[in-house]
Motif scaffolding. Structure first.
Motif, PDB file in Angstrom:
ATOM      1  N   UNK A 237     -29.600 -35.992   9.094  1.00  0.00           N
ATOM      2  CA  UNK A 237     -30.416 -34.478   8.438  1.00  0.00           C
ATOM      3  C   UNK A 237     -29.027 -34.563   7.359  1.00  0.00           C
ATOM      4  N   UNK A 238     -28.000 -34.466   7.413  1.00  0.00           N
ATOM      5  CA  UNK A 238     -27.008 -34.427   6.012  1.00  0.00           C
ATOM      6  C   UNK A 238     -26.910 -35.880   5.162  1.00  0.00           C
ATOM      7  N   UNK A 239     -27.282 -36.871   5.893  1.00  0.00           N
ATOM      8  CA  UNK A 239     -27.600 -37.674   4.247  1.00  0.00           C
ATOM      9  C   UNK A 239     -28.526 -37.855   3.548  1.00  0.00           C
ATOM     10  N   UNK A 240     -29.932 -37.289   4.416  1.00  0.00           N
ATOM     11  CA  UNK A 240     -30.762 -36.997   3.926  1.00  0.00           C
ATOM     12  C   UNK A 240     -31.015 -35.311   2.739  1.00  0.00           C
ATOM     13  N   UNK A 241     -30.009 -34.330   3.146  1.00  0.00           N
ATOM     14  CA  UNK A 241     -29.754 -32.987   2.399  1.00  0.00           C
ATOM     15  C   UNK A 241     -28.982 -33.567   0.693  1.00  0.00           C
ATOM     16  N   UNK A 242     -28.293 -34.535   1.179  1.00  0.00           N
ATOM     17  CA  UNK A 242     -27.542 -35.024  -0.106  1.00  0.00           C
ATOM     18  C   UNK A 242     -28.875 -35.748  -1.138  1.00  0.00           C
ATOM     19  N   UNK A 243     -29.627 -37.141  -0.425  1.00  0.00           N
ATOM     20  CA  UNK A 243     -30.595 -38.162  -1.073  1.00  0.00           C
ATOM     21  C   UNK A 243     -31.282 -36.846  -1.842  1.00  0.00           C
ATOM     22  N   UNK A 244     -32.045 -36.311  -1.029  1.00  0.00           N
ATOM     23  CA  UNK A 244     -33.093 -34.768  -1.084  1.00  0.00           C
ATOM     24  C   UNK A 244     -32.599 -33.861  -1.627  1.00  0.00           C
ATOM     25  N   UNK A 245     -31.682 -32.941  -2.094  1.00  0.00           N
ATOM     26  CA  UNK A 245     -31.481 -31.741  -2.417  1.00  0.00           C
ATOM     27  C   UNK A 245     -32.523 -30.993  -2.615  1.00  0.00           C
ATOM     28  N   UNK A 246     -33.813 -31.079  -3.332  1.00  0.00           N
ATOM     29  CA  UNK A 246     -34.744 -30.458  -3.748  1.00  0.00           C
ATOM     30  C   UNK A 246     -36.070 -29.932  -2.927  1.00  0.00           C
ATOM     31  N   UNK A 247     -35.875 -31.083  -1.128  1.00  0.00           N
ATOM     32  CA  UNK A 247     -36.886 -30.802  -0.043  1.00  0.00           C
ATOM     33  C   UNK A 247     -36.261 -30.674   1.180  1.00  0.00           C
TER      34      UNK A 247
END
Length: 188
Positions: A147-157
């Motif tokens: 989830x942390x990786x995804x939050x960095x990749x998609x900060x607006x999602x």
């Protein structure tokens, strides 16, 4: 517990990033456990007016209706939340699972007379590898990681894994990326 599941890797689908290249379908079909059949499907939203595509992957529901309606107990969910494709020695080809799935995922493969669906490349993920489809997606529509990786990749999602079908709430292991702050997806 398998050491690789301690990493808390999850599957994320970002429909807006799908470019319809079908690399995921090809990679899935190359997996020897699928009998050269793709367990993931790329569909056009409305081909007459748009080139927009969507990726259809098993959502691995917390309470899988496909398994609940199977009269032969051919579909099982394991302790890691993976809903496995039908056990070939038990599946009777009745298609109850096909009709019951709110996401339209299971497919009856007629020449096998068997239901087949994504099992999140269990042969790979159980030994610390990523699912085939996520390794080849050139646009990042499919991602397997934390989830942390995804939050960095998609900060607006925001990743969403709760879906509302009328009065029915379905929670899943797979996340769909939605606008930031979203907590569920209502399907009418």
């Amino acid at each position: 517990m398998n050491q690789y599941y301690k990493l808390q890797e999850e599957f994320f689908v970002d429909m807006q990033r799908c470019i319809g290249c079908k690399s995921c379908e090809t990679a899935c079909a190359e997996c020897e456990t699928n009998g050269e059949e793709s367990m993931i499907h790329v569909n056009y939203v409305d081909r007459a007016i748009t080139i927009q595509t969507t990726v259809q992957v098993c959502m691995h529901c917390e309470d899988p209706v496909c398994a609940n309606v199977c009269p032969a107990d051919a579909i099982t969910k394991d302790e890691f939340g993976i809903v496995h494709t039908a056990n070939t020695s038990r599946c009777i080809g009745c298609s109850n699972c096909v009709m019951a799935c709110p996401f339209g995922v299971p497919k009856k493969v007629e020449h096998y007379d068997l239901m087949m669906k994504c099992n999140m490349c269990y042969d790979r993920t159980s030994v610390g590898k990523k699912p085939m489809c996520a390794t080849v997606c050139p646009s990042g529509a499919l991602f397997y990681g934390t989830r942390e990786e995804m939050e960095k990749m998609r900060p607006n999602s925001s990743p969403v894994n709760q879906f509302v079908f009328g009065q029915e709430v379905v929670k899943t292991k797979v996340n769909i990326m939605m606008p930031k702050g979203s907590t569920e997806l209502k399907i009418f």
